[in-house]
Scaffold this motif. Structure first.
Motif, PDB file in Angstrom:
ATOM      1  N   GLU A 104      71.091  61.478   2.664  1.00 23.10           N
ATOM      2  CA  GLU A 104      70.004  62.388   2.992  1.00 23.10           C
ATOM      3  C   GLU A 104      69.910  62.712   4.475  1.00 23.10           C
ATOM      4  O   GLU A 104      69.104  63.510   4.886  1.00 23.10           O
TER       5      GLU A 104
ATOM      6  N   TYR B 295      60.376  57.563   1.054  1.00 22.37           N
ATOM      7  CA  TYR B 295      59.924  58.942   0.869  1.00 22.37           C
ATOM      8  C   TYR B 295      58.433  59.053   1.184  1.00 22.37           C
ATOM      9  O   TYR B 295      57.994  60.016   1.835  1.00 22.37           O
TER      10      TYR B 295
ATOM     11  N   SER C 138      56.877  61.105   4.278  1.00 23.10           N
ATOM     12  CA  SER C 138      55.952  62.184   3.937  1.00 23.10           C
ATOM     13  C   SER C 138      54.689  62.113   4.774  1.00 23.10           C
ATOM     14  O   SER C 138      54.085  63.142   5.092  1.00 23.10           O
TER      15      SER C 138
ATOM     16  N   PRO D  93      58.738  66.111   4.454  1.00 24.02           N
ATOM     17  CA  PRO D  93      60.151  66.475   4.325  1.00 24.02           C
ATOM     18  C   PRO D  93      60.342  67.972   4.169  1.00 24.02           C
ATOM     19  O   PRO D  93      59.517  68.668   3.571  1.00 24.02           O
TER      20      PRO D  93
ATOM     21  N   ARG E 166      62.512  69.179  -1.103  1.00 20.20           N
ATOM     22  CA  ARG E 166      61.971  68.330  -2.154  1.00 20.20           C
ATOM     23  C   ARG E 166      62.985  67.255  -2.535  1.00 20.20           C
ATOM     24  O   ARG E 166      64.198  67.467  -2.482  1.00 20.20           O
ATOM     25  N   ASP E 167      62.458  66.116  -2.943  1.00 23.05           N
ATOM     26  CA  ASP E 167      63.313  65.004  -3.343  1.00 23.05           C
ATOM     27  C   ASP E 167      63.686  65.153  -4.810  1.00 23.05           C
ATOM     28  O   ASP E 167      62.819  65.242  -5.673  1.00 23.05           O
ATOM     29  N   THR E 168      64.974  65.150  -5.084  1.00 23.07           N
ATOM     30  CA  THR E 168      65.459  65.389  -6.443  1.00 23.07           C
ATOM     31  C   THR E 168      64.942  64.351  -7.428  1.00 23.07           C
ATOM     32  O   THR E 168      64.509  64.688  -8.540  1.00 23.07           O
ATOM     33  N   GLN E 169      64.989  63.062  -7.027  1.00 20.68           N
ATOM     34  CA  GLN E 169      64.579  62.029  -7.965  1.00 20.68           C
ATOM     35  C   GLN E 169      63.077  62.065  -8.240  1.00 20.68           C
ATOM     36  O   GLN E 169      62.635  61.728  -9.350  1.00 20.68           O
TER      37      GLN E 169
ATOM     38  N   PHE F  87      67.475  58.226  -9.186  1.00 18.56           N
ATOM     39  CA  PHE F  87      68.534  58.799  -8.364  1.00 18.56           C
ATOM     40  C   PHE F  87      69.888  58.622  -9.038  1.00 18.56           C
ATOM     41  O   PHE F  87      70.769  59.477  -8.932  1.00 18.56           O
TER      42      PHE F  87
ATOM     43  N   TYR G 120      74.164  65.377  -4.258  1.00 19.11           N
ATOM     44  CA  TYR G 120      72.788  64.906  -4.365  1.00 19.11           C
ATOM     45  C   TYR G 120      72.024  65.426  -3.174  1.00 19.11           C
ATOM     46  O   TYR G 120      72.430  65.219  -2.018  1.00 19.11           O
ATOM     47  N   GLN G 121      70.948  66.145  -3.421  1.00 20.26           N
ATOM     48  CA  GLN G 121      70.164  66.768  -2.357  1.00 20.26           C
ATOM     49  C   GLN G 121      71.024  67.715  -1.517  1.00 20.26           C
ATOM     50  O   GLN G 121      70.822  67.854  -0.309  1.00 20.26           O
TER      51      GLN G 121
END
Length: 479
Positions: free
Chosen positions: A163, A252, A256, A261, A264-267, A350, A377-378
């Motif tokens: 990330e 996260y 935040s 961020p 957006r966080d995928t998980q 994840f 990923y991301q």
């Protein structure tokens, strides 16, 4: 082998756990229960043992290597489970070593499975100690997942490299800056949750107990009815909010707060999507079995889904009475878990996101073999080492689940209970499926051998499986 690097922190942490026993000792003393003496003596004995160990290995320990870190986490979980079991053995509960170790391991791993019944009649010290075990275990889970097991490439620490452009897998470069933030966030969530529970009508004692077991996603309660003891719907939404928050990646959450961020966080999105779909499915099935207001039924559906997928294990009602479709939904949810670097267990979101993207790439390459597609990923490429670690973990996860399920089946459990017991222990969820270990049952009637196996499986699940299995390999012990 550097024994000092292993024994010294265990001794110091044993002193810390023994100091925590003073809290239930005071609770029992104020309530006039004689178990305060058990907690006090246990604290003195274990604290002395920890202090002597720390003094025997005092000094600046040389840097530990990967092998010593793995030995440490395995020894620590086993030693602390034994230490946590001591008050249970000598208290007025009248349970044996097997049940005491099972209850302690279930607490520290934040699994939430229990062998105790009649929780409403238990002394406050026991109830408080069970909650403290989960609260301590919750923060320990985050620390291990982020800091102590990066070399396994199956935890969440490698996500930091995915990330960001940081060369270090540690988000703040050093341990202390992140540790301070982590403890502050954990304390803030615990205090806020307790305050809101009190506003919902809980007593101060119930609010503190359930706050610790909510934020740790542990699920121990003060009643055999779990959350079914509390009237109204507001308390269910508060619990759902904090169970969900605690199952999100703590890094996260910290980032935040400090700096929202940019993407957006995928998980996180995947977790929310699964909760929405599963809750709606349970709600539709519930409508044909329960005659209640739609809002109340939807509230219970959301609460139960969040409780299982976050691996907390609270129950508002016996949701297994809603039919085979609902049983299937909750059985699948038991496998999943929350985000990496959170207090929840399970397979983790994840890994599911990366595996889904990897499968998508494979299917597209089968249609057009000459295309060059790599899992992401991301938006970042997933390194082969990380992908390999996740694939290995997936195989071990299914293999461990199936292997222990076979053991339980051969020990005399029916197939439904054996399968459910295995996954609920491995994923650290708590209640299983079926009449015996379902939301309205306990693990008390299981054979002692099964309880020991379940306790080991709980610890394996908390150690991301590989950390425990490595101890069984010959190469691990070679210099």
């Amino acid at each position: 082998m550097n024994f000092r690097a292993i024994a010294l922190p265990i001794g110091r942490l044993l002193v810390l756990i023994s100091a925590m026993m003073i809290v239930p000792a005071l609770a029992d003393a104020l309530a006039g229960n004689r178990d305060w003496q058990v907690f006090l003596v246990s604290s003195l004995v274990l604290g002395t043992a920890g202090l002597l160990t720390a003094l025997a290995f005092r000094g600046e320990p040389p840097p530990s290597n990967f092998r010593e870190a793995i030995i440490f986490v395995n020894a620590a979980w086993f030693a602390f489970s034994c230490a946590g079991a001591v008050p249970f053995v000598f208290s007025e509960l009248g349970i044996g070593i097997t049940d005491a170790f099972f209850e302690s391991a279930s607490g520290l791993t934040t699994t939430g499975s229990t062998i105790l019944t009649g929780l409403e009649t238990l002394p406050p010290g026991i109830l408080l100690w069970r909650a403290l075990l989960q609260w301590i275990g919750g923060i320990g889970v985050v620390a291990i997942g982020i800091w102590l097991l990066p070399g396994l490439r199956v935890g969440g620490s490698q996500l930091f490299a995915l990330e960001s452009s940081e060369s270090s897998t540690k988000p703040y470069g050093h341990t202390w800056p992140f540790l301070v933030r982590l403890l502050a966030l954990y304390a803030f969530l615990s205090i806020t949750c307790a305050a809101l529970y009190m506003l919902c009508g809980m007593t101060a004692f119930n609010a503190v107990i359930h706050s610790m077991t909510t934020v740790s996603t542990g699920g121990f309660s003060t009643s055999d009815q779990s959350f079914g003891q509390f009237p109204g719907v507001t308390v269910y939404w508060v619990a759902s909010l904090f169970m969900l928050t605690s199952s999100l990646p703590f890094l996260y959450l910290i980032r935040s707060v400090e700096k929202p961020p940019a993407k957006r966080d995928t998980q996180v999105l995947l977790l929310l999507a699964i909760i929405f779909v599963a809750s709606f499915g349970v709600f539709l099935a519930e409508r044909y079995v329960v005659y209640d207001t739609p809002f109340h039924m939807f509230t219970l559906a959301v609460f139960n889904v969040v409780s299982v997928i976050s691996t907390t294990g609270y129950a508002a009602n016996d949701y297994l009475q809603f039919g085979p479709a609902v049983i299937g939904i909750f059985f699948v949810l038991t496998f999943l878990g929350g985000g990496s670097g959170s207090t929840s267990g399970g397979f983790k979101m994840f890994r599911i996101a990366i595996l889904a993207n990897y499968l998508k790439c494979l299917l597209r390459k089968m249609v057009r073999p000459h295309r060059v597609l790599e899992p992401r990923y991301q938006g970042a490429l997933v390194p082969n080492a990380v992908l390999e670690g996740i694939l290995v973990f997936a195989v071990l996860y299914i293999g461990t689940f199936a292997g222990f399920a076979m053991i339980y089946f051969f020990l005399g459990l029916d197939l439904e209970t054996a399968l459910s017991a295995s996954i609920t222990a491995l994923a650290n969820v708590g209640p299983g499926v079926g009449d015996t270990i379902g939301p309205s049952g306990t693990f008390q009637t299981l054979p002692d051998t099964a309880k020991w196996c379940l306790a080991i499986e709980m610890i394996l699940g908390r150690l991301e499986i590989l950390a425990g299995i490595l101890l069984l390999t010959v190469d691990f012990w070679r210099d």
